[in-house]
Design a protein around this motif. Sequence first.
Motif, PDB file in Angstrom:
ATOM      1  N   LEU A 280     -31.689  -6.508 -10.541  1.00  0.00           N
ATOM      2  CA  LEU A 280     -33.045  -6.232 -10.060  1.00  0.00           C
ATOM      3  C   LEU A 280     -33.959  -7.369 -10.486  1.00  0.00           C
ATOM      4  O   LEU A 280     -33.907  -7.815 -11.631  1.00  0.00           O
TER       5      LEU A 280
ATOM      6  N   ARG B 215     -37.945  -8.355 -10.761  1.00  0.00           N
ATOM      7  CA  ARG B 215     -39.348  -7.938 -10.689  1.00  0.00           C
ATOM      8  C   ARG B 215     -40.075  -8.475 -11.911  1.00  0.00           C
ATOM      9  O   ARG B 215     -39.464  -8.721 -12.954  1.00  0.00           O
ATOM     10  N   ASP B 216     -41.369  -8.676 -11.757  1.00  0.00           N
ATOM     11  CA  ASP B 216     -42.210  -9.203 -12.833  1.00  0.00           C
ATOM     12  C   ASP B 216     -41.631 -10.494 -13.418  1.00  0.00           C
ATOM     13  O   ASP B 216     -41.614 -10.687 -14.629  1.00  0.00           O
ATOM     14  N   ASN B 217     -41.115 -11.352 -12.556  1.00  0.00           N
ATOM     15  CA  ASN B 217     -40.553 -12.654 -12.935  1.00  0.00           C
ATOM     16  C   ASN B 217     -39.381 -12.533 -13.911  1.00  0.00           C
ATOM     17  O   ASN B 217     -39.139 -13.406 -14.730  1.00  0.00           O
TER      18      ASN B 217
END
Length: 93
Positions: A58, A60-62
């Motif tokens: 996954l 997300r958020d770098n």
Amino acid sequence: MKVNIEYTGPLADGFPLEAQADTVSILNDEESKKESEALLAFIEGEQLPRLLMLGQPLVRDNQIGFLFTNMENGKMSEVKIDLDSHEYTIGGE
């Protein structure tokens, strides 16, 4: 480098699962390169000769995160890797 593999037909009964690839796609867009570099930094940093990723990573958020099993000791853990700095945390470390 990020690779997508597509297959048809039954999976072999062995572990890990085996199948014959119909299509292997090597993705070389900027996002895929960034994710691959972060993953490579983690594998080299942990000196993991055999790694089994469980499920789809996954992003997300770098960060890229996934469950993995170190096949040398059988231990399952979760890792989160920063896509810019390549710093990572395993479990709650």
